[in-house]
Design an enzyme around this catalytic site. Sequence first.
Site, mmCIF file in Angstrom:
data_model
loop_
_atom_site.group_PDB
_atom_site.id
_atom_site.type_symbol
_atom_site.label_atom_id
_atom_site.label_comp_id
_atom_site.label_asym_id
_atom_site.label_seq_id
_atom_site.Cartn_x
_atom_site.Cartn_y
_atom_site.Cartn_z
ATOM 1 N N ASP A 1 0.871 -1.175 0.000
ATOM 2 C CA ASP A 1 0.000 0.000 0.000
ATOM 3 C C ASP A 1 0.909 1.227 0.000
ATOM 4 O O ASP A 1 2.127 1.109 0.192
ATOM 5 C CB ASP A 1 -0.890 -0.017 1.261
ATOM 6 N N SER A 2 0.307 2.395 -0.154
ATOM 7 C CA SER A 2 1.076 3.637 -0.048
ATOM 8 C C SER A 2 1.578 3.853 1.375
ATOM 9 O O SER A 2 2.543 4.573 1.592
ATOM 10 C CB SER A 2 0.190 4.823 -0.436
ATOM 11 N N CYS B 1 -4.507 -1.677 -1.776
ATOM 12 C CA CYS B 1 -4.696 -0.247 -1.956
ATOM 13 C C CYS B 1 -5.646 -0.062 -3.131
ATOM 14 O O CYS B 1 -5.364 -0.544 -4.234
ATOM 15 C CB CYS B 1 -3.332 0.377 -2.276
ATOM 16 N N GLU C 1 -2.295 8.432 8.492
ATOM 17 C CA GLU C 1 -0.855 8.116 8.483
ATOM 18 C C GLU C 1 -0.157 8.693 9.710
ATOM 19 O O GLU C 1 0.783 8.117 10.230
ATOM 20 C CB GLU C 1 -0.188 8.691 7.223
ATOM 21 N N CYS D 1 -11.147 2.940 0.470
ATOM 22 C CA CYS D 1 -9.718 3.223 0.696
ATOM 23 C C CYS D 1 -9.319 2.382 1.901
ATOM 24 O O CYS D 1 -10.024 2.375 2.915
ATOM 25 C CB CYS D 1 -9.522 4.704 0.987
ATOM 26 N N HIS E 1 -7.175 2.679 4.082
ATOM 27 C CA HIS E 1 -6.857 3.389 5.329
ATOM 28 C C HIS E 1 -8.101 3.528 6.233
ATOM 29 O O HIS E 1 -7.969 3.663 7.445
ATOM 30 C CB HIS E 1 -6.344 4.801 5.031
HETATM 31 N N1 DGL Z 1 -4.903 3.118 1.049
HETATM 32 C C1 DGL Z 1 -5.004 3.599 -0.251
HETATM 33 C C2 DGL Z 1 -6.265 3.267 -0.965
HETATM 34 O O1 DGL Z 1 -6.853 2.264 -0.658
HETATM 35 C C3 DGL Z 1 -4.215 4.777 -0.683
HETATM 36 C C4 DGL Z 1 -4.550 6.088 -0.108
HETATM 37 C C5 DGL Z 1 -3.564 7.112 -0.563
HETATM 38 O O2 DGL Z 1 -2.367 6.860 -0.495
HETATM 39 O O3 DGL Z 1 -4.024 8.174 -1.005
HETATM 40 O O4 DGL Z 1 -6.689 3.955 -1.849
#
Ligand code: DGL
Length: 284
Positions: free
Chosen positions: A14-15, A77, A156, A188, A190
């Site tokens: 993931d990011s 992600c 984050e 997302c 996150h």
């Molecule tokens: N967790 C990510 C997603 O599912 C990336 C969020 C990001 O880095 O902007 O989209």
Amino acid sequence: MIAEAAGGQIGVFDSGVGGLSVMQAIREQLPDERLLYLADQAHVPYGTKSLAEVRSYAEGITRFLLAKGCKLIVVACNTASAASLHYLRQVFPGVPIVGMEPAVKPAAERTQTGVVGVLATTATFQGELYASLLERFANDVTVLQDTCPGLVSLIEAGNLEGEEPRRVLESALRPMLHQGIDVVVLGCTHYPFITPLIQAIVGPGVKVIDPAPAVARQVKRVLEENGLRHPAENGAVAFGSPMVSYRYFTTGDAFQLQGMLLKLIGERAPVERLRWEGTSLVEG
Ligand code: DGL
């Protein structure tokens, strides 16, 4: 290209910390599997970057994970999946790759009011994957969208319940509630970490859908189809040292990720540092 041994690990990326929500679901359903988690925190957030940029990161990460002997890749992600899933499958044929997509289908099946909300990044909403989900599954429902600006960065930074995430979520969800949503899709990875805040705002009558358990089931299916399930009896012997089943890498601050592992998933583990050199990842 693909690691033959079923004893190889599953590579998850993931990011940043978002994919840990997916990793958790995989751990619950596949306790004998070894996982390698990679957070590209040098580039977080992905959601405001171009799809081409994110695709290039995803390719570099996948190459690194395969070089580490991963037998299956999980693009944990939504943004990276939107940007690269199709491309990665072309570039790495024969490698099982599982990705994410906003849970529009289950939301459309579940809604009674006919109005559903999706929270995802700008890049995810721009991708073809999302457009095709709407076309295939959302003909009879109204889908409301919001990009929750800044929310990924707050998560984050470990801000899961403060005033700032509350403000972002209120401004996304209040208008949706006024229009009658009874389902919210976490598009997302996150966002599962702030489910309590989301649920508190929308109330008990609105269902919040986290796709992570469904993705973990898909990982299990794909492993089984490819004869890649880890032999259970070897489950505790990993990376040359018994009981080390999970390994973490970041392109950002290893110490910071260590703190977040403890905060988000209650895990005390070392984090290894990676650097980008052009489009390749190198250790140290
Ligand atoms: N967790 C990510 C997603 O599912 C990336 C969020 C990001 O880095 O902007 O989209």
